[in-house]
Design a protein around this motif. Structure first.
Motif, PDB file in Angstrom:
ATOM      1  N   ASP A   1      -4.783  -9.404 -12.665  1.00  0.00           N
ATOM      2  CA  ASP A   1      -4.836  -9.181 -11.230  1.00  0.00           C
ATOM      3  C   ASP A   1      -5.952  -8.203 -10.892  1.00  0.00           C
ATOM      4  O   ASP A   1      -6.242  -7.276 -11.653  1.00  0.00           O
TER       5      ASP A   1
ATOM      6  N   GLY B   1       0.423 -10.595  -9.126  1.00  0.00           N
ATOM      7  CA  GLY B   1       0.502 -12.022  -8.845  1.00  0.00           C
ATOM      8  C   GLY B   1       0.767 -12.837 -10.094  1.00  0.00           C
ATOM      9  O   GLY B   1       1.512 -13.803 -10.069  1.00  0.00           O
ATOM     10  N   GLY B   2       0.147 -12.441 -11.207  1.00  0.00           N
ATOM     11  CA  GLY B   2       0.314 -13.175 -12.451  1.00  0.00           C
ATOM     12  C   GLY B   2      -0.949 -13.144 -13.276  1.00  0.00           C
ATOM     13  O   GLY B   2      -2.057 -13.140 -12.749  1.00  0.00           O
TER      14      GLY B   2
ATOM     15  N   ASP C   1      -3.642 -20.121  -4.928  1.00  0.00           N
ATOM     16  CA  ASP C   1      -2.819 -19.573  -3.853  1.00  0.00           C
ATOM     17  C   ASP C   1      -3.241 -18.169  -3.449  1.00  0.00           C
ATOM     18  O   ASP C   1      -2.437 -17.381  -2.950  1.00  0.00           O
TER      19      ASP C   1
ATOM     20  N   THR D   1      -1.561 -16.309  -8.466  1.00  0.00           N
ATOM     21  CA  THR D   1      -0.662 -16.480  -9.608  1.00  0.00           C
ATOM     22  C   THR D   1      -1.386 -16.764 -10.921  1.00  0.00           C
ATOM     23  O   THR D   1      -0.761 -16.720 -11.981  1.00  0.00           O
ATOM     24  N   GLN D   2      -2.688 -17.053 -10.875  1.00  0.00           N
ATOM     25  CA  GLN D   2      -3.349 -17.527 -12.098  1.00  0.00           C
ATOM     26  C   GLN D   2      -4.430 -16.600 -12.657  1.00  0.00           C
ATOM     27  O   GLN D   2      -4.957 -16.863 -13.719  1.00  0.00           O
TER      28      GLN D   2
ATOM     29  N   SER E   1      -6.866 -18.823  -9.196  1.00  0.00           N
ATOM     30  CA  SER E   1      -5.609 -19.052  -8.476  1.00  0.00           C
ATOM     31  C   SER E   1      -5.793 -19.986  -7.293  1.00  0.00           C
ATOM     32  O   SER E   1      -6.698 -19.783  -6.469  1.00  0.00           O
TER      33      SER E   1
END
Length: 467
Positions: free
Chosen positions: A330, A326-327, A380, A354-355, A378
């Motif tokens: 993870d 995801g970024g 999301d 993503t975060q 994140s």
């Protein structure tokens, strides 16, 4: 699931839950640390006050009291230094076993202690046993130091067998860590090695104890005992020469040359001596930093483990719920079978927004579903059946369950946030016999409180229950 209970266990200081286990008759055992004497003690406890800087606490909550989650037992434990519990086990009689680190040279000793003196110049490991059915000081039935004298020592994981033997994993920088003649390795290899130890509390003896590591730093993070008597381990290693055994899934670091931690997974037979005691060992992960935080075993003695990865090529299986990173950092959840090396990788997936996410604990249920928890930054993260589907804006809790064998998002049974704009770290997850999910950790104010408790210190312990 819905939220059925959430409360802080705090004081005006710094309080955190580090481990939880379900004991007999629906009694939830909780251990952690506090630097005050303000937490609620219960008459008959081993100690009613904090005796040093950070002390251990042991709490027992009745989960069968019609949703009231009544505190039935609370005791402090420690010396005049810093004492932190990192592992907790409960036997069939409701006796609590704790292990972790201490800088106290006056940590209370009891029973047939293996090592009664702790070095004043290093961090020591400790093992302590409290029988909450006993009153006052006699309830501490066993305590010992464990460690060497010329380097720091930490017990990070523990397991019990029905005969009462204690299995320990951790890390040490001591060249004189206590070992047995049957040890796999008799000499500290790198600046810090993992260790694995089997302790007999009835004879004040070590049944088995060994170093396990390569030429750099190795940290023993988690241990589990199989129904086959084998001891399974999860180790984070920086070493390119970590000892491998058997047809390893990854025979060497190979492309895993990025600086930082990698994962070593394996099993030992502590009835054997020397090289024969390491039955299987392998590297696992991708080409960047990976770290294992916790392992558990399923009914087939497969190792389930989680942690975090920075690798964009972490191994996944066709039935993964998420094949791609995801970024940032993870979460991963993996299942492997060291008893059948040709079919070693059973399941593996990313779980990430993503975060950035980090997982702390993982548990399987009887149906083969895997529950895990950690923190996320994140907005999301994918949510399913969530009582709190939106990110709270901070370092927030996530709680999730996945079903191996069902690929894609259909394999996520549920996933939820919990938290606000502060920092919330869930360190422990317990599955109750009625399907309840218990999550404990530490954090700031802002959780959706339903029960009585105190919050307002630097950091407060919390207990969150979903069903």
């Amino acid at each position: 699931p819905i939220l059925v209970y959430c409360a802080y266990m705090g004081s005006s200081g710094n309080d955190r839950i580090t481990a939880m286990k379900m004991g007999p008759n629906g009694q939830l055992y909780i251990t952690g640390s506090t630097n005050t004497s303000e937490m609620q003690w219960i008459d008959g406890a081993y100690d009613n006050f904090n005796d040093g800087l950070n002390d251990i606490f042991l709490a027992i909550v009745d989960t069968t009291d019609n949703g009231n989650f009544t505190l039935k037992y609370f005791s402090y434990l420690g010396g005049t230094g810093d004492d932190f519990p990192l592992a907790l086990e409960i036997d069939a009689n409701g006796v609590a076993y704790m292990a972790g680190t201490t800088t106290s040279v006056d940590f209370p000793m009891a029973g047939n202690s293996f090592q009664t003196t702790g070095s004043a110049s290093v961090v020591n490991g400790f093992v302590a046993i409290i029988d909450p059915s006993q009153y006052g000081g006699v309830s501490l039935t066993y305590a010992t130091y464990l460690g060497g004298t010329d380097g720091n020592n930490s017990i990070n994981g523990m397991a019990l067998d029905p005969a009462g033997f204690i299995y320990l994993i951790g890390s040490t920088s001591s060249t004189d860590f206590p070992l047995t003649d049957s040890a796999y390795a008799q000499t500290l290899y790198g600046p810090q090695d993992a260790f694995l130890t089997k302790l007999d509390i009835n004879s004040a003896a070590l049944v088995y104890s060994t170093y396990l590591g390569g030429e750099l730093d190795d940290t023993g993070n988690s241990i589990a005992l199989g129904t086959n008597g084998k001891v399974y381990f999860g180790i984070s290693t920086n070493s390119a020469l970590f000892p491998l055994e058997g047809p390893s899934y990854l025979q060497s670091l190979g492309t895993l040359q990025q600086p930082g931690s990698h994962i070593a997974i394996g099993m030992m037979d502590m009835t054997q001596s020397g090289e024969a005691s390491l039955v299987y060992s392998t590297y696992f992960g991708g080409s960047d930093t990976d770290q294992v935080r916790k392992i558990a075993l399923d009914a087939k003695n497969n190792i389930i483990f989680t942690g975090y990865t920075l690798s964009n090529d972490f191994p996944t299986t066709p039935d993964a719920v998420q094949h791609n990173p995801g970024g940032n950092t993870d979460v991963f959840v993996s299942v492997v079978n060291p008893n059948d090396p040709p079919h070693f990788l059973v399941y593996s997936t990313y779980f990430a927004g993503t975060q950035g996410e980090v997982a702390y604990d993982v548990k399987p249920d009887a149906a083969g579903n895997i529950y895990f928890t950690g923190y996320t930054l994140s907005p999301d993260l994918f949510t399913v059946g969530a009582p709190y589907p939106g990110w709270g804006g901070g370092i927030d809790i996530f709680i999730a369950a996945i079903k191996p064998g069902t690929p894609g998002r259909a394999g996520i049974l549920f996933s939820t946030y919990a938290g606000a704009t502060g920092t919330y770290v869930p360190t422990s997850l317990v599955l109750g016999p009625d399907g309840s999910i218990y999550v404990g950790g530490y954090g700031n104010v802002g959780l959706p409180i339903t029960g009585n408790g105190y919050a307002g210190g630097i950091s407060d312990a919390f207990l969150l229950v979903m069903k």
